[in-house]
Motif scaffolding. Structure first.
Motif, PDB file in Angstrom:
ATOM      1  N   SER A  94     -13.120  -0.652   7.804  1.00  0.00           N
ATOM      2  CA  SER A  94     -11.615  -0.513   7.745  1.00  0.00           C
ATOM      3  C   SER A  94     -11.366  -1.189   6.459  1.00  0.00           C
ATOM      4  O   SER A  94     -10.406  -0.840   5.812  1.00  0.00           O
ATOM      5  N   LEU A 100      -9.337   0.539   3.505  1.00  0.00           N
ATOM      6  CA  LEU A 100      -8.116   0.276   2.885  1.00  0.00           C
ATOM      7  C   LEU A 100      -7.986   0.187   1.243  1.00  0.00           C
ATOM      8  O   LEU A 100      -7.118   0.650   0.711  1.00  0.00           O
ATOM      9  N   ALA A 111      -9.923   8.690   4.935  1.00  0.00           N
ATOM     10  CA  ALA A 111      -8.966   7.531   5.634  1.00  0.00           C
ATOM     11  C   ALA A 111      -7.884   8.051   6.142  1.00  0.00           C
ATOM     12  O   ALA A 111      -7.578   7.891   7.285  1.00  0.00           O
ATOM     13  N   VAL A 132      -0.917  -2.449   1.046  1.00  0.00           N
ATOM     14  CA  VAL A 132      -2.597  -2.851   0.740  1.00  0.00           C
ATOM     15  C   VAL A 132      -2.870  -4.085   0.026  1.00  0.00           C
ATOM     16  O   VAL A 132      -3.821  -4.882   0.186  1.00  0.00           O
TER      17      VAL A 132
END
Length: 288
Positions: free
Chosen positions: A15, A19, A49, A69
């Motif tokens: 993950s 990101l 994603a 982010v």
């Protein structure tokens, strides 16, 4: 060695990389210099994603996404490297400070969006802006870039960040409109100078916040606006915990926007409203 939790760690690591890929893909939208083979892989990973919605995102969505982010990756990296850091914002890593500065400039973008719906706030963008806790001057530079009639007083007490702020301002086209000072907001001694002030409450203990509000009100003009920021506490328990931890490690206290509104109204601010996003809630009002 027990491996019962290793698969979950692998998922978390996946993950984190996803990101980073999404953020990288958004950043490369305006950069044609990167190796096209590498860019193709980055964009492919980002679509894996997010799906095809990646291509449909408008400029406002991209800006918010990049802020989220960069904030998440910077915060996560700093927390991992320095889990023993106490309740303060004494960050020494220049790269981390610059990353936070880039993320913070979106705060002024939001202020401008709010001002579009409040004519009196639009007028405040033509005066003098007090940027409390300027850090590396990310907000101050964005204010100068987007508001050519505005002058900015950028203050902070963390000298390592201020050194970077002075360098960033000196290397910008806006050095004649931004003043960077090592000054505690509780020692602010201006009188009727500012048309707009930004106060990041997440860095302040309550007694300091109360004094800061007094000082800013005294230093503000009639019809001046104050925008106070607080980290949004999501309903998700884990994200709420992270918001609390972020505030505590920044040197502040966990605050409710409703309390901040009450504190502003007690000092004479009127038309006090709130604007919330997943990252931060802004409480803003006007001195009559």
């Amino acid at each position: 060695m027990s491996e019962t939790f290793i698969p979950r760690i692998q998922e978390f690591a996946k993950s984190a990389r996803m990101l980073a890929l999404v953020g990288a893909s958004f950043k490369l939208r305006s950069d044609a210099s990167v190796d096209p083979v590498i860019r193709e892989q980055i964009d492919l990973g980002a679509r894996m994603a997010l799906g095809e919605v990646l291509d449909a995102a408008d400029e406002e969505q991209v800006s918010l996404a990049l802020t989220m982010v960069e904030m998440a990756l910077s915060e996560a990296g700093e927390l991992f490297r320095n889990p023993d850091r106490g309740s303060n914002w004494k960050i020494m890593d220049p790269a981390a400070m610059q990353a936070m500065g880039r993320a913070s400039k979106s705060a002024f973008t939001r202020i401008q969006s709010i001002a579009e719906m409040h004519p009196r706030m639009r007028e405040a963008l033509k005066g003098t802006f007090l940027d409390v806790g300027t850090g590396v001057a990310g907000i101050a530079l964005e204010a100068a870039r987007t508001c050519p009639d505005m002058k900015i007083d950028a203050i902070d007490i963390w000298e390592p960040a201020l050194e970077l702020a002075r360098k960033n301002v000196a290397e910008s086209p806006y050095a004649d409109r931004i003043t960077v000072r090592n000054l505690d907001v509780c020692a602010l001694d201006q009188h009727r100078r500012y048309s707009l002030a930004w106060l990041p409450t997440m860095f302040l203990k309550r007694p300091i916040l109360e004094t800061a509000l007094d000082r800013i009100a005294r230093a503000s003009l009639s019809n001046a606006y104050l925008v106070a920021g607080v980290y949004t506490r999501p309903e998700d328990p884990f994200l709420a915990l992270m918001a609390n931890l972020r505030t505590l490690r920044s040197g502040g206290e966990v605050s409710d926007p409703v309390d901040i509104r009450a504190m502003m109204e007690a000092r004479g601010y009127v038309d006090v409203e709130m604007s919330a996003t997943p990252v931060a809630t802004f409480v803003f009002g006007r001195l009559p």
